[in-house]
Design a protein around this motif. Structure first.
Motif, PDB file in Angstrom:
ATOM      1  N   ASN A 283       0.841  -1.193   0.000  1.00 16.29           N
ATOM      2  CA  ASN A 283       0.000   0.000   0.000  1.00 16.29           C
ATOM      3  C   ASN A 283       0.879   1.246   0.000  1.00 16.29           C
ATOM      4  O   ASN A 283       2.116   1.154  -0.043  1.00 16.29           O
ATOM      5  N   GLN A 284       0.266   2.398   0.061  1.00 20.16           N
ATOM      6  CA  GLN A 284       1.023   3.642  -0.045  1.00 20.16           C
ATOM      7  C   GLN A 284       1.976   3.841   1.125  1.00 20.16           C
ATOM      8  O   GLN A 284       2.974   4.562   1.009  1.00 20.16           O
ATOM      9  N   ALA A 285       1.678   3.204   2.245  1.00 22.70           N
ATOM     10  CA  ALA A 285       2.552   3.308   3.418  1.00 22.70           C
ATOM     11  C   ALA A 285       3.706   2.312   3.363  1.00 22.70           C
ATOM     12  O   ALA A 285       4.530   2.264   4.273  1.00 22.70           O
ATOM     13  N   GLY A 286       3.746   1.492   2.300  1.00 27.36           N
ATOM     14  CA  GLY A 286       4.826   0.519   2.154  1.00 27.36           C
ATOM     15  C   GLY A 286       4.561  -0.807   2.836  1.00 27.36           C
ATOM     16  O   GLY A 286       5.447  -1.667   2.888  1.00 27.36           O
ATOM     17  N   LEU A 287       3.354  -1.003   3.362  1.00 23.06           N
ATOM     18  CA  LEU A 287       3.019  -2.259   4.027  1.00 23.06           C
ATOM     19  C   LEU A 287       2.663  -3.319   2.988  1.00 23.06           C
ATOM     20  O   LEU A 287       1.923  -3.048   2.037  1.00 23.06           O
ATOM     21  N   THR A 288       3.190  -4.517   3.172  1.00 22.64           N
ATOM     22  CA  THR A 288       2.957  -5.603   2.217  1.00 22.64           C
ATOM     23  C   THR A 288       1.537  -6.121   2.316  1.00 22.64           C
ATOM     24  O   THR A 288       0.813  -5.856   3.288  1.00 22.64           O
ATOM     25  N   THR A 289       1.142  -6.896   1.319  1.00 26.45           N
ATOM     26  CA  THR A 289      -0.186  -7.510   1.326  1.00 26.45           C
ATOM     27  C   THR A 289      -0.398  -8.334   2.587  1.00 26.45           C
ATOM     28  O   THR A 289      -1.479  -8.297   3.198  1.00 26.45           O
ATOM     29  N   GLU A 290       0.606  -9.098   2.973  1.00 30.20           N
ATOM     30  CA  GLU A 290       0.470  -9.931   4.168  1.00 30.20           C
ATOM     31  C   GLU A 290       0.124  -9.101   5.394  1.00 30.20           C
ATOM     32  O   GLU A 290      -0.796  -9.441   6.151  1.00 30.20           O
ATOM     33  N   ILE A 291       0.848  -8.010   5.610  1.00 27.42           N
ATOM     34  CA  ILE A 291       0.607  -7.176   6.786  1.00 27.42           C
ATOM     35  C   ILE A 291      -0.778  -6.538   6.723  1.00 27.42           C
ATOM     36  O   ILE A 291      -1.511  -6.478   7.717  1.00 27.42           O
ATOM     37  N   VAL A 292      -1.164  -6.071   5.541  1.00 28.62           N
ATOM     38  CA  VAL A 292      -2.469  -5.430   5.374  1.00 28.62           C
ATOM     39  C   VAL A 292      -3.597  -6.425   5.659  1.00 28.62           C
ATOM     40  O   VAL A 292      -4.566  -6.106   6.363  1.00 28.62           O
ATOM     41  N   ILE A 293      -3.478  -7.642   5.133  1.00 31.20           N
ATOM     42  CA  ILE A 293      -4.523  -8.644   5.335  1.00 31.20           C
ATOM     43  C   ILE A 293      -4.565  -9.100   6.793  1.00 31.20           C
ATOM     44  O   ILE A 293      -5.649  -9.252   7.392  1.00 31.20           O
ATOM     45  N   LEU A 294      -3.411  -9.324   7.384  1.00 29.48           N
ATOM     46  CA  LEU A 294      -3.382  -9.754   8.787  1.00 29.48           C
ATOM     47  C   LEU A 294      -3.966  -8.675   9.694  1.00 29.48           C
ATOM     48  O   LEU A 294      -4.646  -8.992  10.689  1.00 29.48           O
ATOM     49  N   ASP A 295      -3.729  -7.431   9.369  1.00 36.73           N
ATOM     50  CA  ASP A 295      -4.345  -6.344  10.130  1.00 36.73           C
ATOM     51  C   ASP A 295      -5.861  -6.356   9.969  1.00 36.73           C
ATOM     52  O   ASP A 295      -6.607  -6.105  10.935  1.00 36.73           O
ATOM     53  N   LEU A 296      -6.332  -6.663   8.767  1.00 33.96           N
ATOM     54  CA  LEU A 296      -7.770  -6.771   8.535  1.00 33.96           C
ATOM     55  C   LEU A 296      -8.361  -7.905   9.367  1.00 33.96           C
ATOM     56  O   LEU A 296      -9.434  -7.755   9.963  1.00 33.96           O
ATOM     57  N   VAL A 297      -7.668  -9.035   9.420  1.00 33.88           N
ATOM     58  CA  VAL A 297      -8.150 -10.170  10.230  1.00 33.88           C
ATOM     59  C   VAL A 297      -8.276  -9.754  11.692  1.00 33.88           C
ATOM     60  O   VAL A 297      -9.264 -10.071  12.366  1.00 33.88           O
ATOM     61  N   LYS A 298      -7.268  -9.045  12.184  1.00 33.90           N
ATOM     62  CA  LYS A 298      -7.313  -8.590  13.578  1.00 33.90           C
ATOM     63  C   LYS A 298      -8.519  -7.676  13.810  1.00 33.90           C
ATOM     64  O   LYS A 298      -9.244  -7.810  14.810  1.00 33.90           O
ATOM     65  N   ARG A 299      -8.747  -6.751  12.890  1.00 38.71           N
ATOM     66  CA  ARG A 299      -9.860  -5.810  13.055  1.00 38.71           C
ATOM     67  C   ARG A 299     -11.207  -6.515  12.944  1.00 38.71           C
ATOM     68  O   ARG A 299     -12.168  -6.153  13.637  1.00 38.71           O
TER      69      ARG A 299
END
Length: 682
Positions: A283-299
């Motif tokens: 994403n624009q912040a440089g976070l990988t797909t894995e981090i973005v998806i795992l954050d979504l799972v947490k939320r």
């Protein structure tokens, strides 16, 4: 299985294997194979992982506390070890038992990670539009349970019809209720359900109930996916319009998703699987797909819930082992929520037992389909060679490739080779042609791959690469960009020259049957400017008709108006391309080279004269094919309608409806439920 009088002749088995090597189907599992069928299920392969998920599903279903109604599990898996095999097993179990719904979120389709909430909402809506075990969509299964609940308070204890019957009669019953009783059937159902579940969002209830409509259900799914309906459709459904910016939609998507999932879990277990996280996107912040998806799972874990009487929710995430170790070190608080059920479960490689079972199960399924019976479960393999191979602990994909290669070697040693290259080609092509079946037309990726192969070969073969076909000289085949906006709907573009001018044709194989999926494909076909296209080509069987009340009907008209076309996908026209592609991909098996194959007039003529390729290249006829449409055109809002006034009236109507829903006395409520039961169960 021992040899017996029922054992088929060895020659018959060898002929079947020569015609179709059962291990040479595509080994890389695509998104749609999670929903369909691929290789047979080997129940011992990674049984620990699937059994753990099944135990978790049972635990949330039987939990007494709301705190235990949502859990999360992580599977760690190297590429090729069989994780798609496990995911499909979980989906099939839920479908077979009817206890739950399955949602599959493949991150490789998420191009724009800035709007991950909205993308997941779309995945949820698309997954629930897949067929469930009752022969209707998962949305419709849930809606049927809602109708049953609405009727359960009636004195007659009326029961709703089975899901297929309810779907079949729903539109007629709605019309009858509106015309004869002057009542909104869906509104009555919403009121009845909210008496039991007063905190339920009435809009979400209305939308899910409307998925029962064969005529307009796809529009309800569109709303549930977070997409905007036109003003008239929103008014008809009594749903608020969602005319928001992309950022606004994403900001509200998680709340919307949480409401939907929490409601659905009141009726069935919800299993959500996040897969294919190992993409290169950021994403624009440089976070990988894995981090973005795992954050979504947490939320999601934090936001969704299920009542004490609900069935529960299980979040399943598949991650590469190294990635999970990195995440668990740096994001400890998050990892506990992403894997709340316990430590991650690592998928394992094959061993001697599972290697034998994978070979035997695949072969026996193949033989049964062909009406054959082998002398041993492993024939033409020897049990010991499978045991020795399995001791090397191969991964599942490696094993399938090895099995395929070994069968080819065995066939070579048994049968004499054709005398000439030409005989070798024709024999290989003939056998490959018999391999493909009508079911293959459901596989969009397979069809698109064959079409792309055909155009690419045209550019490579002498006396073909510089020759016009239907007025177009094909210069090359390119990927669709930008990938994020495409989302995999357009498959490739053909770049060429038409009457001296450059031309770029976007091609999409779109065999989906759900209205929302078809609409998503059409929208990409229409966006020629974004994807740099001169015109667009939809490749779809004409017998997969588009209903005139779908928004795709208008999209089809727009496609024709913009110079695009719908090319009929005919089995007899695509099978030769599939067969020729198979021969090229397995040319070593037939002791042929790609250079030799390119030199045959047989290949050149097949490609040049293929009616499907010709039709894609030819200038569109500029008309809508009536035989590809179904149903009557709904009346639409007239051009002089005051849209602002319509929105105001709709809001007033909604306010009045909700006031009625919350202020009925018991006697009136009972009378209306009884009347509702008589209406639906007539």
């Amino acid at each position: 299985m021992s040899a017996s009088s029922n054992t088929s002749a060895e020659s018959a088995i060898l002929a079947a294997l020569k015609s179709t090597n059962p291990f040479e189907r595509p080994a890389v599992v695509k998104d749609q194979n999670i929903w369909g069928e691929s290789f047979p299920d080997v129940t011992t392969l990674n049984a620990t992982a699937s059994d753990t998920v099944f135990k978790a599903l049972n635990k949330v279903r039987t939990a007494d506390s709301t705190l235990d109604k949502v859990t999360s599990i992580v599977l760690t898996a190297e590429r090729g070890v069989g994780k798609s095999h496990v995911i499909r097993r979980i989906r099939r179990r839920l479908q077979a038992t009817g206890e739950g719904v399955f949602i599959y979120a493949s991150a490789d389709k998420y191009g724009d990670l800035e709007h991950i909430n909205a993308l997941f909402q779309q995945s949820m809506a698309e997954s629930l539009e897949q067929m469930g075990g009752a022969g209707v969509t998962q949305w419709q299964e849930i809606a049927t349970l809602m109708v049953s609940e609405a009727l359960s308070n009636s004195k007659s204890k009326a029961k709703a019809p089975a899901a297929p019957e309810l779907v079949r009669k729903f539109d007629a019953v709605c019309r009858n209720s509106r015309e004869k009783k002057k009542k909104d059937l869906v509104g009555e159902l919403v009121k009845a359900i909210r008496r039991r579940k007063p905190n339920t969002d009435p809009y979400v209830l209305r939308a899910i109930l409307w998925t029962l409509s064969e005529e307009r259900g796809s529009l309800a799914v569109k709303w549930l996916a977070g997409e905007e309906l036109d003003v008239q459709d929103a008014a008809d459904f009594r749903l608020p319009p969602q005319n928001k910016s992309e950022s606004e939609k994403d900001a509200s998507a998680l709340t919307h998703v949480s409401k939907i999932l929490s409601l659905i879990s009141e009726y069935k277990i919800v299993s959500i699987c996040f897969d294919e996280l190992d993409t290169s996107a950021c994403n624009q912040a440089g976070l990988t797909t894995e981090i973005v998806i795992l954050d979504l799972v947490k939320r999601l874990f934090d936001s969704i819930g299920s009542s004490a009487d609900g069935k529960g929710i299980v979040l399943l995430t598949v991650v590469l082992p190294d990635s999970w170790r990195a995440v668990s070190r740096t994001r400890q608080s998050s990892s506990e929520k992403i894997s709340s059920y316990g430590k991650p479960i690592e998928l394992s490689y094959l061993n001697a037992e599972t290697a034998r079972e994978l070979a035997a199960t695949t072969l026996q399924t193949f033989y049964k389909k062909k009406g054959l019976a082998s002398k041993t479960p492993f024939y033409p393999f020897d049990e010991e060679e499978l045991t020795q191979f399995g001791k090397g602990k191969p991964h599942a994909r490696e094993a399938l490739n090895w099995f395929a290669a070994q069968i080819n070697e065995k066939l070579k040693s048994i049968e004499a080779k054709p005398a000439s290259y030409k005989e070798r080609l024709e024999g290989a092509y003939s056998n490959a042609l018999a391999q493909f079946e009508i079911e293959d037309l459901d596989n969009n990726e397979l069809i698109a791959s064959a079409l792309r192969f055909g155009f690419e070969k045209i550019t490579e073969i002498d006396r073909l690469s510089d020759q016009p076909i239907e007025g177009v000289i094909v210069k090359g085949v390119e990927d669709i960009t930008p990938k994020g906006k495409n989302g995999g709907w357009l498959h490739f573009k053909v770049v060429g020259e038409e009457e001296g001018a450059p031309v770029t044709i976007g091609v999409s194989s779109l065999q989906h049957t759900g209205g929302r999926a078809v609409g998503a494909g059409f929208r990409r076909l229409l966006d020629t400017e974004t994807f740099g296209l001169s015109r667009s080509c939809l490749v779809r069987s004409r017998d997969r008709k588009i209903k005139r009340y779908w928004d795709s009907f208008e999209y089809y008209q727009q496609l024709v108006a913009k110079g695009g076309e719908w090319v009929d996908l005919v089995t007899e026209e695509v099978q030769p391309l599939l067969a020729l592609q198979y021969v090229y991909e397995h040319h070593e098996k037939f002791e042929l080279t790609t250079k030799r194959l390119n030199s045959f007039a047989f290949v050149r003529d097949l490609l040049k004269n293929n009616a499907l390729l010709q039709e894609i290249l030819s200038r569109p006829e500029g008309c809508v094919a009536d035989e590809a449409l179904e149903g009557n055109v709904l009346e639409h809002i007239s051009e002089d309608t005051d849209l602002a006034q319509l929105e105001t009236e709709m809001e007033a109507e909604l306010t009045e409806a909700l006031a009625v829903e919350t202020n009925l006395d018991e006697a009136t409520a009972e009378s209306e439920i009884q009347d509702l039961a008589e209406t639906i169960c007539v």
